[in-house]
Enzyme design. Structure first.
Site, PDB file in Angstrom:
ATOM      1  CE  LYS A  13      43.592 -15.719  53.066  1.00 26.33           C
ATOM      2  NZ  LYS A  13      43.232 -16.772  53.932  1.00 26.33           N
ATOM      3  NE  ARG A  88      40.316 -18.746  48.794  1.00 30.28           N
ATOM      4  CZ  ARG A  88      40.087 -17.530  49.627  1.00 30.28           C
ATOM      5  NH1 ARG A  88      39.951 -16.563  49.198  1.00 30.28           N
ATOM      6  NH2 ARG A  88      39.821 -17.825  50.729  1.00 30.28           N
ATOM      7  NE  ARG A 127      36.761 -15.033  60.572  1.00 32.76           N
ATOM      8  CZ  ARG A 127      37.549 -15.168  59.278  1.00 32.76           C
ATOM      9  NH1 ARG A 127      38.754 -14.407  59.209  1.00 32.76           N
ATOM     10  NH2 ARG A 127      37.054 -16.264  58.547  1.00 32.76           N
ATOM     11  NE  ARG A 133      34.062 -14.501  56.762  1.00 32.97           N
ATOM     12  CZ  ARG A 133      35.278 -14.739  56.324  1.00 32.97           C
ATOM     13  NH1 ARG A 133      36.407 -13.789  56.554  1.00 32.97           N
ATOM     14  NH2 ARG A 133      35.206 -15.894  55.619  1.00 32.97           N
ATOM     15  NE  ARG A 144      35.898 -20.160  55.034  1.00 29.36           N
ATOM     16  CZ  ARG A 144      35.780 -19.523  56.443  1.00 29.36           C
ATOM     17  NH1 ARG A 144      34.762 -19.744  57.249  1.00 29.36           N
ATOM     18  NH2 ARG A 144      36.704 -18.727  56.608  1.00 29.36           N
TER      19      ARG A 144
HETATM   20  P1  ADP Z   1      39.011 -16.925  54.103  1.00 24.48           P
HETATM   21  O1  ADP Z   1      38.857 -16.520  55.680  1.00 24.48           O
HETATM   22  O2  ADP Z   1      38.197 -18.268  54.102  1.00 24.48           O
HETATM   23  O3  ADP Z   1      40.255 -17.024  53.791  1.00 24.48           O
HETATM   24  P2  ADP Z   1      37.713 -14.932  52.324  1.00 24.48           P
HETATM   25  O4  ADP Z   1      37.438 -13.973  53.051  1.00 24.48           O
HETATM   26  O5  ADP Z   1      39.318 -14.868  51.848  1.00 24.48           O
HETATM   27  O6  ADP Z   1      37.927 -16.289  53.519  1.00 24.48           O
HETATM   28  O7  ADP Z   1      36.684 -15.581  51.248  1.00 24.48           O
HETATM   29  C1  ADP Z   1      35.448 -15.769  51.592  1.00 24.48           C
HETATM   30  C2  ADP Z   1      34.817 -16.785  50.619  1.00 24.48           C
HETATM   31  O8  ADP Z   1      34.627 -15.937  49.239  1.00 24.48           O
HETATM   32  C3  ADP Z   1      35.273 -18.072  50.159  1.00 24.48           C
HETATM   33  O9  ADP Z   1      35.151 -19.317  51.146  1.00 24.48           O
HETATM   34  C4  ADP Z   1      34.817 -18.274  48.763  1.00 24.48           C
HETATM   35  O10 ADP Z   1      33.642 -18.694  48.788  1.00 24.48           O
HETATM   36  C5  ADP Z   1      34.982 -16.824  48.151  1.00 24.48           C
HETATM   37  N1  ADP Z   1      36.389 -16.511  47.521  1.00 24.48           N
HETATM   38  C6  ADP Z   1      37.102 -15.430  47.865  1.00 24.48           C
HETATM   39  N2  ADP Z   1      38.147 -15.590  47.300  1.00 24.48           N
HETATM   40  C7  ADP Z   1      37.947 -16.488  46.317  1.00 24.48           C
HETATM   41  C8  ADP Z   1      38.652 -16.951  45.086  1.00 24.48           C
HETATM   42  N3  ADP Z   1      40.030 -16.527  44.736  1.00 24.48           N
HETATM   43  N4  ADP Z   1      38.009 -17.926  44.121  1.00 24.48           N
HETATM   44  C9  ADP Z   1      36.764 -18.443  44.423  1.00 24.48           C
HETATM   45  N5  ADP Z   1      36.148 -18.197  45.546  1.00 24.48           N
HETATM   46  C10 ADP Z   1      36.684 -17.270  46.432  1.00 24.48           C
END
Ligand code: ADP
Length: 191
Positions: A13, A88, A127, A133, A144
C-alpha cells in the site's frame, strides 16, 4: 479524486500510494506514517499510539478518527486525497462517510491489493531486515494479519456492495502493479 487503498500488511500500500496520489495530484495520507512520525517526535498522540502499534493492535478508533479528520481538513486535501491504512474498522468507515459527506463529496473508489499470504510473510520479513520497523517481528506480523482478517477484511464487502470496489492483483513487480492500478482507475469518473 477521493480514494482508499486497502490490502493486508505487506500488500504494498505505502509504495503504491505515493505513485497513485502523484498521478491524480492529491496527497497520500498514510495513518501508519502519521502515527510513526508522532512516535518518533514523542508527541502526545505518538505516546498514545505507540503501545498499540508495537503490539500489532489497532489504535483506538476515536484517536485515529480525530487524526484523520484533522488531516483531511488541511487545504491540500480539499481537491481530494488518497487514504492508505484508513478506514480499517467498520466504525472508521462510518466516520469517513461523515467526513466526506459533510463536504458534499463522495468516495470515488476503493482499491484492494490482493497478494497471497506466503508472499506477504516473505515481504514483511524482508522489510524487517531493511527498514527496521518495530512492528515487523514475526509475532507482531502474525497479530497484524489476524486483526486485518477480523476487522478490516469485512470492509471489502461493504465497498463491493456500494459498487466502488476495484480489486487489483498486487503480485509481481512494483511497476506492473502501478500500471494495473492506473488502468483500473483511469476508467472511473472523477468527482
Ligand atoms: P501495515 O504495514 O500493517 O499496513 P501501517 O503502516 O499502515 O502498517 O500501520 C502501522 C500501525 O499503525 C498499525 O499496525 C496500527 O497499530 C496503526 N494504524 C494505522 N492505521 C490505523 C487505523 N486506521 N486504525 C487503527 N490503527 C491504525
Amino acid at each position: 479524486m477521493r480514494l482508499i487503498l486497502m490490502g493486508p500488511p505487506g500488500a504494498g500500500k505505502g509504495t503504491q500510494a505515493r505513485f497513485v496520489a502523484d498521478h491524480f495530484g492529491v496527497p497520500a495520507i498514510s495513518t501508519g506514517d502519521i502515527f510513526r512520525a508522532n512516535v518518533s517526535q514523542g508527541t502526545p498522540l505518538g505516546i498514545k499510539a505507540k503501545r498499540y502499534m508495537d503490539a500489532g493492535e489497532y489504535v483506538p478508533d476515536e484517536v485515529t478518527n480525530l487524526m484523520v479528520r484533522n488531516r483531511i481538513d488541511e487545504d491540500d486535501a480539499a481537491p481530494g486525497f488518497l487514504l492508505d491504512g484508513y478506514p480499517r474498522t467498520l466504525a472508521q468507515v462510518t466516520e469517513l462517510d461523515g467526513m466526506i459527506g459533510y463536504t458534499g463529496h463522495r468516495l470515488d473508489a476503493v482499491v484492494v491489493l490482493t497478494v497471497d499470504s506466503e508472499e506477504l510473510v516473505q515481504r514483511l520479513l524482508q522489510r524487517s531486515e531493511t527498514d527496521g520497523r518495530a512492528d515487523d517481528t514475526e509475532d507482531v506480523i502474525r497479530r497484524r494479519q489476524e486483526i486485518y482478517t477480523e476487522q478490516t477484511e469485512p470492509l471489502i464487502e461493504v465497498y463491493r456492495d456500494r459498487g466502488i470496489l476495484v480489486e487489483v492483483d498486487g503480485m509481481g513487480e512494483v511497476d506492473d502493479v502501478t500500471a494495473r492500478i492506473f488502468a483500473a482507475l483511469d476508467v472511473i469518473p472523477q468527482s
